[in-house]
Design an enzyme around this catalytic site. Structure first.
Site, PDB file in Angstrom:
ATOM      1  N   CYS A 108       0.824  -1.224   0.000  1.00 50.15           N
ATOM      2  CA  CYS A 108       0.000   0.000   0.000  1.00 50.15           C
ATOM      3  C   CYS A 108       0.854   1.268   0.000  1.00 50.15           C
ATOM      4  O   CYS A 108       0.370   2.345  -0.341  1.00 50.15           O
ATOM      5  CB  CYS A 108      -0.936   0.029   1.202  1.00 50.15           C
ATOM      6  SG  CYS A 108      -2.095  -1.337   1.193  1.00 50.15           S
ATOM      7  N   HIS A 253      -3.603   7.225   1.925  1.00 49.43           N
ATOM      8  CA  HIS A 253      -3.897   5.928   1.313  1.00 49.43           C
ATOM      9  C   HIS A 253      -5.312   5.518   1.721  1.00 49.43           C
ATOM     10  O   HIS A 253      -5.685   5.629   2.890  1.00 49.43           O
ATOM     11  CB  HIS A 253      -2.875   4.895   1.784  1.00 49.43           C
ATOM     12  CG  HIS A 253      -3.306   3.491   1.536  1.00 49.43           C
ATOM     13  ND1 HIS A 253      -3.658   3.054   0.276  1.00 49.43           N
ATOM     14  CD2 HIS A 253      -3.472   2.436   2.373  1.00 49.43           C
ATOM     15  CE1 HIS A 253      -4.012   1.775   0.357  1.00 49.43           C
ATOM     16  NE2 HIS A 253      -3.916   1.379   1.613  1.00 49.43           N
ATOM     17  N   ASN A 283     -10.271  -0.300  -1.414  1.00 48.13           N
ATOM     18  CA  ASN A 283      -8.818  -0.165  -1.262  1.00 48.13           C
ATOM     19  C   ASN A 283      -8.147  -0.781  -2.487  1.00 48.13           C
ATOM     20  O   ASN A 283      -8.177  -1.994  -2.664  1.00 48.13           O
ATOM     21  CB  ASN A 283      -8.401  -0.879   0.030  1.00 48.13           C
ATOM     22  CG  ASN A 283      -6.899  -0.822   0.285  1.00 48.13           C
ATOM     23  OD1 ASN A 283      -6.123  -0.424  -0.590  1.00 48.13           O
ATOM     24  ND2 ASN A 283      -6.492  -1.229   1.467  1.00 48.13           N
TER      25      ASN A 283
HETATM   26  O1  UT7 Z   1      -4.236  -0.946   3.242  1.00 48.08           O
HETATM   27  C1  UT7 Z   1      -3.913  -1.433   4.520  1.00 48.08           C
HETATM   28  C2  UT7 Z   1      -4.635  -2.700   4.690  1.00 48.08           C
HETATM   29  N1  UT7 Z   1      -5.818  -2.796   5.423  1.00 48.08           N
HETATM   30  C3  UT7 Z   1      -6.302  -1.987   6.376  1.00 48.08           C
HETATM   31  O2  UT7 Z   1      -5.810  -0.943   6.677  1.00 48.08           O
HETATM   32  C4  UT7 Z   1      -7.519  -2.464   7.096  1.00 48.08           C
HETATM   33  C5  UT7 Z   1      -7.427  -2.190   8.573  1.00 48.08           C
HETATM   34  N2  UT7 Z   1      -8.531  -2.808   9.335  1.00 48.08           N
HETATM   35  C6  UT7 Z   1      -9.819  -2.496   9.137  1.00 48.08           C
HETATM   36  O3  UT7 Z   1     -10.124  -1.687   8.291  1.00 48.08           O
HETATM   37  C7  UT7 Z   1     -10.849  -3.117  10.052  1.00 48.08           C
HETATM   38  O4  UT7 Z   1     -10.193  -3.839  11.074  1.00 48.08           O
HETATM   39  C8  UT7 Z   1     -11.853  -4.053   9.314  1.00 48.08           C
HETATM   40  C9  UT7 Z   1     -12.771  -3.222   8.436  1.00 48.08           C
HETATM   41  C10 UT7 Z   1     -11.115  -5.069   8.490  1.00 48.08           C
HETATM   42  C11 UT7 Z   1     -12.712  -4.778  10.326  1.00 48.08           C
HETATM   43  O5  UT7 Z   1     -13.388  -3.877  11.167  1.00 48.08           O
HETATM   44  P1  UT7 Z   1     -13.387  -4.089  12.737  1.00 48.08           P
HETATM   45  O6  UT7 Z   1     -14.231  -3.051  13.311  1.00 48.08           O
HETATM   46  O7  UT7 Z   1     -11.946  -4.142  13.202  1.00 48.08           O
HETATM   47  O8  UT7 Z   1     -14.101  -5.496  12.895  1.00 48.08           O
HETATM   48  P2  UT7 Z   1     -13.549  -6.843  13.542  1.00 48.08           P
HETATM   49  O9  UT7 Z   1     -12.446  -7.407  12.742  1.00 48.08           O
HETATM   50  O10 UT7 Z   1     -13.327  -6.651  15.002  1.00 48.08           O
HETATM   51  O11 UT7 Z   1     -14.805  -7.761  13.372  1.00 48.08           O
HETATM   52  C12 UT7 Z   1     -16.025  -7.529  14.073  1.00 48.08           C
HETATM   53  C13 UT7 Z   1     -17.000  -8.615  13.704  1.00 48.08           C
HETATM   54  C14 UT7 Z   1     -16.436 -10.014  13.854  1.00 48.08           C
HETATM   55  O12 UT7 Z   1     -17.463 -10.839  14.329  1.00 48.08           O
HETATM   56  P3  UT7 Z   1     -17.539 -11.237  15.897  1.00 48.08           P
HETATM   57  O13 UT7 Z   1     -16.257 -11.940  16.163  1.00 48.08           O
HETATM   58  O14 UT7 Z   1     -17.683  -9.943  16.611  1.00 48.08           O
HETATM   59  O15 UT7 Z   1     -18.751 -12.107  15.953  1.00 48.08           O
HETATM   60  C15 UT7 Z   1     -16.107 -10.409  12.424  1.00 48.08           C
HETATM   61  O16 UT7 Z   1     -16.156 -11.785  12.233  1.00 48.08           O
HETATM   62  O17 UT7 Z   1     -17.369  -8.475  12.323  1.00 48.08           O
HETATM   63  C16 UT7 Z   1     -17.193  -9.733  11.663  1.00 48.08           C
HETATM   64  N3  UT7 Z   1     -16.867  -9.472  10.260  1.00 48.08           N
HETATM   65  C17 UT7 Z   1     -17.797  -9.212   9.329  1.00 48.08           C
HETATM   66  N4  UT7 Z   1     -19.139  -9.165   9.404  1.00 48.08           N
HETATM   67  C18 UT7 Z   1     -19.802  -8.864   8.265  1.00 48.08           C
HETATM   68  C19 UT7 Z   1     -15.634  -9.392   9.685  1.00 48.08           C
HETATM   69  N5  UT7 Z   1     -15.770  -9.099   8.378  1.00 48.08           N
HETATM   70  C20 UT7 Z   1     -17.099  -8.981   8.134  1.00 48.08           C
HETATM   71  C21 UT7 Z   1     -17.850  -8.687   6.994  1.00 48.08           C
HETATM   72  N6  UT7 Z   1     -19.192  -8.646   7.106  1.00 48.08           N
HETATM   73  N7  UT7 Z   1     -17.281  -8.444   5.804  1.00 48.08           N
END
Ligand code: UT7
Length: 326
Positions: A108, A253, A283
């Site tokens: 990235c 980014h 992204n």
């Molecule tokens: O370019 C650099 C690369 N990437 C990044 O910078 C991304 C950085 N991270 C993020 O943007 C965020 O961490 C995410 C958008 C990926 C995730 O958001 P979050 O608020 O950190 O959610 P989480 O990972 O804590 O997940 C919360 C819940 C989980 O369920 P439980 O364990 O609470 O039951 C996940 O399993 O959301 C669930 N989950 C989803 N639900 C619906 C994870 N992905 C999804 C999804 N749809 N696509």
């Protein structure tokens, strides 16, 4: 920077479409990432082909023919082939031969790393006109099922290009670039396979386990992205004796709209001074900044003399920033 351009595939993939392939929802994706839709390339579309279209737009804006380019830099984590680099294919697509073509592997942060190399080449007088491209086809490498939903809802395909040219004008151009990496965190955001350390490079077992798909510890990446991008902007400002209030436009980014908003708040910038388009493209990794830059130019968001700041963070970890007097 004398020309900017971009290209995104025609196919729009909405959050609702993704919710047909996996257990997710438009509301979850919008709330957690700000993404509303992304573009995914169709069969046969190549990174080199998308890079060519973005490059042609940038060259046209610059009023230059491809033959004016002295060197090509291309940042991607999704090369068309394992080797040679996609920059070589882009060179061929542009009808050029003989000039150097170098792939940048900084994920990235690839565009900011590439900008630093281009700036150095121009400054020392090695090359006068450098074509710098960020391009990705992420869609063919995603686990489009509930298992991979944390990653696959975030990424999109696209290309952005910039033409850099030497100038004698001391009030114009790249003021400085600032690059960092932290390999200790390599596996927090990575793609394990194919791996040359594995005999063979990919196994049935690894495929079944989905270890050829990218994976990340989302919350860790989020935390680091906000901190490192903000620090990198402060570092660039400090190096030039400038303050955040001097920034006319910040292009962070595009990893997550919430990350951009937190960086904006940390720096005390108003919304109008930060450019975001992740809502429409997701992204696109190395391509987010040059696509956003090309759009910002077309929307009249940059005027001659403006202070433009770029900041990026990604797998590696890698991160960095750049300040440009437009
Ligand atoms: O370019 C650099 C690369 N990437 C990044 O910078 C991304 C950085 N991270 C993020 O943007 C965020 O961490 C995410 C958008 C990926 C995730 O958001 P979050 O608020 O950190 O959610 P989480 O990972 O804590 O997940 C919360 C819940 C989980 O369920 P439980 O364990 O609470 O039951 C996940 O399993 O959301 C669930 N989950 C989803 N639900 C619906 C994870 N992905 C999804 C999804 N749809 N696509």
């Amino acid at each position: 920077m004398v020309g900017t351009g971009f290209y995104v595939p025609e196919r729009v993939v909405t959050n609702d479409e993704l919710s047909r392939y996996m257990d997710t929802s438009d509301a979850w994706i919008r709330e957690r990432s700000g993404i509303e839709e992304r573009r995914w390339a169709s069969e046969g579309t190549t990174c080199a082909g998308m890079a060519r279209r973005a490059s042609e737009m940038a060259l046209t804006e610059a009023g230059l023919r491809p033959g004016a380019v002295d060197a090509i830099l291309l940042a991607t984590l999704s090369p068309d082939h394992a080797f040679p680099g996609t920059s070589a294919f882009l060179q061929r697509e542009l009808g050029l031969t003989g000039i150097p073509a170098l792939d940048v592997r900084a994920q990235c942060t690839g565009f900011v790393y590439g900008l630093s190399v281009a700036d150095a080449w121009v400054r020392v007088g090695q090359y006068r006109t450098v074509l710098l491209v960020g391009v990705e086809i992420q869609s063919t490498g995603l686990d489009v099922s509930t298992r991979g939903r944390d990653m696959s809802v975030l990424f999109g395909d696209g290309a952005g290009a910039v033409v850099l040219q030497a100038t004698e004008d001391p009030d114009r151009g790249v003021l400085s670039t600032h690059l960092h990496a932290e390999g200790q965190n390599a596996e927090i955001l990575w793609c394990e396979f194919e791996s040359s350390a594995s005999h063979p490079r990919i196994s049935r077992e690894a495929l079944d386990e989905g270890r050829h798909y990218p994976s990340m510890v989302g919350k860790e990446v989020f935390r680091h992205a906000v901190a490192r991008m903000s620090e990198a902007v402060e570092e660039a400002l400090g190096a030039n004796g400038l303050a955040a209030s001097d920034i006319d436009l910040l292009i962070p980014h595009q990893a997550n709209l919430r990350i951009s908003q937190m960086v904006q708040r940390r720096l005390g910038l108003t919304e109008g001074r930060v450019f975001n388009n992740i809502q429409r493209y997701g992204n696109t990794t190395a391509a987010t900044i040059p696509i956003a830059l090309a759009e910002a130019v077309r929307e009249g968001r940059l005027e001659r003399g403006d202070l433009l700041c770029l900041a990026a963070f990604g797998s590696g970890f890698t991160w960095g920033s750049a300040l440009i007097r437009w």
